[in-house]
Enzyme design. Structure first.
Site, PDB file in Angstrom:
ATOM      1  N   LYS A 645       0.820  -1.206   0.000  1.00 32.08           N
ATOM      2  CA  LYS A 645       0.000   0.000   0.000  1.00 32.08           C
ATOM      3  C   LYS A 645       0.857   1.260   0.000  1.00 32.08           C
ATOM      4  O   LYS A 645       2.019   1.245   0.392  1.00 32.08           O
ATOM      5  CB  LYS A 645      -0.932   0.006   1.225  1.00 32.08           C
ATOM      6  CG  LYS A 645      -1.960  -1.124   1.207  1.00 32.08           C
ATOM      7  CD  LYS A 645      -2.891  -1.050   2.406  1.00 32.08           C
ATOM      8  CE  LYS A 645      -3.943  -2.165   2.329  1.00 32.08           C
ATOM      9  NZ  LYS A 645      -4.866  -2.119   3.486  1.00 32.08           N
ATOM     10  N   ASP A 756      10.394  -0.982 -16.562  1.00 28.56           N
ATOM     11  CA  ASP A 756       8.952  -1.138 -16.283  1.00 28.56           C
ATOM     12  C   ASP A 756       8.198   0.156 -16.584  1.00 28.56           C
ATOM     13  O   ASP A 756       7.414   0.643 -15.768  1.00 28.56           O
ATOM     14  CB  ASP A 756       8.737  -1.556 -14.830  1.00 28.56           C
ATOM     15  CG  ASP A 756       7.356  -2.188 -14.597  1.00 28.56           C
ATOM     16  OD1 ASP A 756       6.750  -2.631 -15.586  1.00 28.56           O
ATOM     17  OD2 ASP A 756       6.918  -2.253 -13.440  1.00 28.56           O
TER      18      ASP A 756
END
Length: 956
Positions: A645, A756
Site C-alpha cells: 500500500k 517497467d
C-alpha cells in the site's frame, strides 16, 4: 559429488512442492490480488495453496478455482477486473455484502464458464455492462436489491441457457428491450423461467413481441415500474405462466380477453393501474388463488358471478373497481377462501355469507359501499376468527345498535415460531433462545415473498411447513443449522418474514457456515412450499464469528494434517541433507550472503555494515513514519497494488510525502531494495520522482517519495482520477515522460534502464507535469571491456503488454527495451486503452488499422473519444514516432533523446511551447464525473493475458 547431491535435492524438493501444492499459479495470483483490494476476508486466506488449504469460500476442481462463494461475510471493496482471469470460474456469489460497492467491470464478459452470477443485496451501482451477454453458459443471473441504473442490457437476450433472471429492486430505467434485426432482446429467452424486474423505473410500453407461445416462463414480475400503454394480448400465449404481476404501473386500456387461457396461473396482480373496459372474465383460470385488480378504471358492472367458479381462490381484491349490484353468496362458500376485499365500490342490497362459508375465511371488507342489510343467521359468525367490515354503508349508518361489523378493526397477524417441546431458557448477553431452547447467536435477515398465494398472515400451518422445509433443506446439504425461527409477518408490497437461523453444535456460526447458508438462500437452492411463491432474502451483517472456529471441518483437516506431516518429514530430511552440504560450503555461502544482502550486518541505528550509498536521501525510523501517517490509518491510504500500500504522510516540516510500504509477501530481496534506493537517491530531474528516504528494519521495506498529488497517468486515462486530458495536455505529458526517461538513459550516472515503463508508473503533479516513478526493476547499464555500454543479460522482468519482444526472446536488456515500452505508452495515450484488452494487443490493433493515406491514419475507431473531437495537430507525426519506438528490432528504434526532440517539434506544430509547464493549478483541469516464448504477444499468449490487468512476469 556435492553438485550432484544438490541437483538431487532440488529435483526432490520440486517434486514434493508440486505434490503438496494443488492450486494453479495463475488462479492463486488472482486470489492474492483480491486480498489487496478486499477487506474482511476469511482469516484462513493464508499461504500459497487455496485449493489444498481449503480457503473459506473457494471451491476448486483439481487445481483450478471454480467457485467463489463469500455471501454475507461483510466484504468491503469493489469488484476486481482481475476476477475474469479465473478462466474456470463457474459460480460467483458475493451476496449480502452491503459494503461491496462500485460497478460490474466490463471484463466480466470474459468469464466464459460462469453459470451463476449472484450479487444480491450489495451496494453495487452503475449500469449493468452489455458484456454480460457474452456469458453463454449463464443459468442464474441475480443482481437484485442493489442500485444499478441505466437500461436493461439487450445483450441478455443472447443468454440461451438462462433459467433465472432477477434484476428487481434497482434503479433500472428505459424500455424493455426486445429483438429487432440483429439486435437481441428478452423475447429470445425462450428457456428462461423467471423474469423478475419489479421495483425499478422501467418506462414505455410493453412490447407485444416480448411474449410468445415458445416461451416457458413461470414468473413474469414487472410490478412497481412506470410502464404505460396496454397489456399485450401475447401474454395469453405463454401457457406455462404461474405468477403474473404488472401492478403499480400506469397501464391503460382493456385487459386482453385471452388472458383467460392462462390455466396454470396461481397469482394475478393487475392493481393500481388505469385499466379500462369490463372486468375480464377469468373462469378459465381454474388454479387461480390470488387475484388483485384493485384501483383501476373498469366500466361499471355487476359483481361477476364467475367469482364463485374459482375453486382454488384464497384471496379476492377488487377495491375501487366500480362493481355494483349484489355480492354473490356462493362466493363465500369457496373452500379455500381467506380474504375478500371489495371496498370503495357501489355494491348494494343485503350481504349474506350463507351457512356454508369457508372455515378459512378471515376477512370480508365491504367498507364504503351501499349495503343496506346484513343477514345474521342463527348462531351468527365467529367474530374472533372472522372479521366483517361494513363501515360507511347504509346498514351501519341507519342502525342504532353498535355492531362489530360497523367498527374498523385490525386483523391480528402476529406469529412467532414456538419452542419445540422444550422450555425456553434465559440467555445471557445478546444471545437468543432457539426453538430447541439453546442459547445462540442466530444469523438473521428478512425473507420477501413476491407473490404468495394466501393472505392469512397468521396461518400457523403455513409457517410451520416453511420452517420445516428450511431446516430439512439446510440439514440435507450438511450445513451447520440446528433450527430456524420465523416471526413478524407483515404485508407491504410483498409478504415479509423475519428469519433467525440458529447454529448447530455451538452457539455461533463461523464465516464458512454463514457463507454457505447465505449462498443457499441467494442462489435459490432452498425451495419453500409452493404456495409461498417466488422469494428473495436479504441477510443482516453477522458479527459473532469465532476466529478459532473458522478453519476447515475435521474431516478435511485430517487430510491436510496428514499431508502436511508427510511433507514436513520429507522436507526435514531434505533440510538435514542440505545442511550437511551447506556446512561443507560454509565460507562460500557466507561470502555470497554478504555480497547479495547489503543489509546483513547493517544496524540502522548505528550505521554499521554495508549501508546503501545515498545522496540526499535519509533513513527514517519506523516510529517516524508511523507518526506522520497517523499509524498508517486507512484515511491516509492513497493507493495499493501487489506490492503493498501507499500512504500519504506529513513530515514535521510540513512536507507532504508518499510512503510505499511493501507487504510481507511481496518484499524485495535486500539487494533489489538497495539497488532501488541507491539509484533513486542519485537521480535528480523534474520529470523523475524524487526519493526523500527509506525505512529498512523491523521486517519492513518502505520507500519515501515526494508526494505527487494527481496520481498516475493510468488513473487519469481510465477516468478514475476525474481529470480529463485533451490533446495538448497529452502532448505535454508525453514530453515530460520522455524527458525523464531520456535523463535516465543519457545523463544519470551510471545510466539507468527503467525496465517497467507503463502508465501506472507515470505520475502527474499539481501542474500535470509527468514524473517517472517505481525503480524496483531498474538496472544500471554495465560497461564491456572497451568501455562501451551494450546490453545486460538478465532474467526477463516487466509488465505484460509493455514488454519488449526482443528482450523477451533474447533476455538481453538494453535501453531500447524502455523505448519499446514508451511506444506502447504513446499508443495508450492516444487510445486510453490498456495494452492488452479482451485478448487484443494494442500494437497489433493499431498496425492492422493504420493507413497513412487516410485522415488520422484511419484510426478514428481507436482514438480516445475524449480527444477525437478536437483538432489533433501533429497527430500523424506523433504516430510516426510511436511506431518507430515499436520496431521489432531495437537497432531500428530511436533513442529517447531523439524521441524528446521529435515530440518538441510536434508541440511546436501544434502551436505549443515545449518549455512551458502545464496548468497553473490543478483547479483548472477539466473534470468528469501463458504462453509461447517465441513472442510475448502472439495469438496464443492471449489465452492468459486477455482483458486482465497487466501483471509482472518472471519466466523461469
Amino acid at each position: 559429488m556435492g553438485s550432484r547431491v544438490l541437483v538431487f535435492l532440488l529435483i526432490l524438493y520440486v517434486h514434493v512442492f508440486d505434490t503438496i501444492s494443488q492450486t494453479d499459479p495463475n488462479d492463486f495470483a488472482v486470489l492474492k490480488s483480491l486480498m489487496d483490494i478486499w477487506e474482511n476476508l476469511p482469516p484462513n486466506w493464508k499461504g500459497f495453496d487455496p485449493c489444498g488449504s481449503n480457503w473459506d469460500g473457494i471451491g476448486c476442481t483439481k487445481s483450478r478455482v471454480t467457485s467463489i462463494t463469500l455471501a454475507n461475510v461483510d466484504l468491503k471493496g469493489q469488484l476486481s477486473s482481475d476476477i475474469p482471469s479465473l478462466t474456470e470460474l463457474g459460480m460467483l456469489d458475493l451476496s449480502y455484502n452491503k459494503r461491496l460497492t462500485g460497478s460490474i467491470p466490463r471484463s466480466f464478459g470474459d468469464l466464459k464458464k460462469l453459470t451463476n452470477l449472484i450479487l444480491v443485496g450489495c451496494g453495487l451501482t452503475g449500469p449493468i455492462p452489455d458484456t454480460i451477454g457474452s456469458l453463454q453458459r449463464l443459468i442464474y443471473l441475480s443482481l437484485n436489491s442493489n442500485s444499478f441504473s441505466g437500461p436493461i442490457p439487450a445483450s441478455i437476450g443472447n443468454l440461451s441457457n438462462l433459467y433465472w433472471l432477477d434484476l428487481a429492486d434497482n434503479k433500472l430505467d428505459g424500455t424493455i428491450p426486445v429483438s429487432h434485426g440483429t439486435t437481441p432482446g428478452l423475447d429470445n429467452l425462450v428457456n428462461t423461467k423467471h423474469f423478475h424486474f419489479g421495483q425499478n423505473e422501467l418506462s414505455g410500453t410493453i412490447p407485444p413481441n416480448l411474449f410468445s407461445s415458445n416461451m416457458t416462463l413461470i414468473h413474469v414480475l414487472f410490478e412497481s415500474n412506470q410502464l404505460t400503454g396496454s397489456l399485450p394480448s401475447t401474454l395469453g400465449l405463454v401457457q406455462t405462466l404461474e405468477a403474473v404481476r404488472f401492478d403499480r404501473n400506469q397501464l391503460s386500456g382493456p385487459v386482453p380477453s385471452n388472458i383467460n387461457n392462462l390455466t396454470n396461473v396461481n397469482e394475478l396482480f393487475l392493481s393500481n393501474n388505469r385499466l379500462t373496459g369490463l372486468v375480464p372474465n377469468l373462469t378459465g383460470m381454474i388454479l387461480l388463488q390470488y387475484l388483485d385488480m384493485s384501483n383501476n378504471s373498469f366500466d361499471a358492472s355487476d359483481a361477476p358471478s364467475w367469482f364463485s367458479t374459482l375453486q382454488s381462490l384464497t384471496t379476492l381484491m377488487m377495491d375501487s373497481t366500480q362493481l355494483r349490484g349484489h355480492v354473490p353468496v356462493d362466493l363465500f362458500s369457496l373452500s379455500n377462501l381467506q380474504t375478500v376485499v371489495l371496498r370503495n365500490n357501489r355494491l348494494n342490497g343485503t350481504l349474506d355469507i350463507g351457512t356454508s362459508y369457508s372455515n378459512q375465511l378471515q376477512l370480508i371488507n365491504l367498507q364504503n359501499n351501499l349495503i343496506d342489510a346484513f343477514t345474521e343467521r342463527v348462531g351468527g359468525y365467529n367474530a374472533d376468527s372472522m372479521t366483517i367490515i361494513l363501515v360507511s354503508n347504509p346498514v351501519c349508518e341507519e342502525s342504532g345498535e353498535a355492531k362489530s361489523y360497523c367498527m374498523l378493526s385490525k386483523l391480528n397477524s402476529s406469529y412467532s415460531t414456538p419452542p419445540n417441546n422444550c422450555i425456553p431458557i434465559q440467555c445471557s448477553s445478546d444471545q437468543i433462545s432457539s426453538p430447541t431452547c439453546q442459547c445462540a447467536y442466530p444469523y438473521t435477515g428478512t425473507l420477501f415473498f413476491r407473490a404468495p398465494s394466501f393472505s392469512d398472515l397468521g396461518n400457523t400451518t403455513n409457517y410451520v411447513a416453511l420452517q420445516n422445509s428450511m431446516v430439512d433443506s439446510f440439514q440435507s446439504h450438511q450445513l451447520p443449522v440446528d433450527s430456524v425461527s420465523l416471526s413478524n409477518p407483515r404485508k407491504n408490497n410483498y409478504l415479509e418474514l423475519s428469519l433467525d437461523i440458529f447454529p448447530s453444535g455451538q452457539n455461533y456460526f463461523n464465516r464458512s457456515g454463514i457463507s454457505q447458508v447465505a449462498n443457499m438462500l441467494s442462489n435459490q437452492t432452498l425451495k419453500p412450499p409452493s404456495w409461498f411463491g417466488p422469494y428473495f432474502f436479504i441477510g443482516e451483517q453477522y458479527n459473532k464469528f469465532s476466529e478459532a472456529a473458522t478453519g476447515s471441518n475435521n474431516s478435511s483437516s485430517i487430510g491436510i494434517i496428514i499431508g502436511a506431516t508427510v511433507g514436513g518429514c520429507v522436507l526435514l530430511l531434505l533440510l538435514l541433507l542440505a545442511g550437511v552440504y551447506a556446512f561443507r560450503q560454509k565460507k562460500r555461502a557466507q561470502r555470497a550472503t554478504e555480497k547479495n544482502n547489503p543489509f546483513a550486518h547493517w544496524d540502522p541505528d548505528k550505521g554499521s555494515g554495508s549501508i546503501p550509498q545515498l545522496k540526499g536521501a535519509r533513513n527514517f525510523s519506523f516510529e517516524e513514519l508511523k507518526k506522520c501517517t497517523q499509524n498508517f490509518s486507512e484515511a491516509n491510504e492513497i493507493g495499493s497494488g501487489g506490492y503493498g500500500k501507499v500512504y500519504r504522510g506529513t513530515l514535521p516540516s510540513g512536507q507532504l510525502i508518499a510512503i510505499k510500504r511493501a507487504q510481507q509477501e511481496s518484499m524485495q530481496g535486500a539487494l533489489e531494495f538497495k539497488t532501488e534506493i541507491e539509484l533513486l537517491s542519485r537521480v535528480h530531474h523534474k520529470n523523475v520522482v524524487s526519493l526523500v528516504g527509506f525505512c529498512y528494519g523491523r521486517g519492513e521495506e518502505m520507500l519515501i517519495y515526494e508526494y505527487v498529488p494527481n496520481g498516475s497517468l493510468k488513473d487519469c486515462l481510465s477516468g478514475k482520477s476525474g481529470i480529463r486530458l485533451d490533446w495538448t495536455r497529452r502532448l505535454k505529458v508525453t514530453l515530460g515522460a520522455a524527458r525523464g526517461l531520456a535523463y535516465l538513459h543519457e545523463l544519470a550516472d551510471p545510466p539507468i534502464i527503467h525496465r517497467d515503463i507503463k502508465s501506472n508508473n507515470i505520475l502527474l503533479d499539481e501542474r500535470l507535469n509527468a514524473k517517472v516513478s517505481d525503480f524496483g526493476l531498474s538496472k544500471p547499464m554495465g560497461d564491456n571491456e572497451k568501455g562501451q555500454v551494450t546490453h545486460i543479460t538478465t532474467q526477463v522482468k516487466g509488465t505484460m503488454g509493455y514488454l519488449d519482444p526482443e528482450y523477451y526472446m533474447t533476455q538481453q536488456l538494453t535501453e531500447k527495451s524502455d523505448v519499446y515500452s514508451f511506444g506502447v505508452l504513446m499508443l495508450e495515450l492516444i487510445t486510453a486503452r490498456r495494452p492488452i484488452e479482451r485478448g487484443k494487443y494494442i500494437v497489433r490493433e493499431v498496425r492492422m488499422a493504420m493507413d497513412k493515406t487516410k485522415d488520422l491514419y484511419n484510426l478514428h475507431e481507436i482514438v480516445d473519444p475524449v480527444i477525437v473531437l478536437g483538432v489533433l495537430k501533429g497527430f500523424e507525426k506523433f504516430m510516426d514516432i510511436a511506431m518507430r519506438c515499436l520496431e521489432e528490432s531495437g537497432v531500428d528504434r530511436p533513442t529517447m533523446g531523439e524521441v524528446v526532440k521529435e515530440i518538441e517539434n510536434i508541440m511546436q506544430i501544434a502551436g505549443l511551447n515545449p518549455n512551458v509547464e502545464s496548468a497553473t493549478t490543478s483547479a483548472s483541469y477539466e473534470e468528469v464525473s501463458k504462453g509461447s516464448f517465441l513472442h510475448p504477444y502472439n495469438s496464443e499468449a492471449f489465452e492468459y493475458s486477455g482483458a486482465i490487468e497487466p501483471s509482472k512476469i518472471e519466466p523461469q
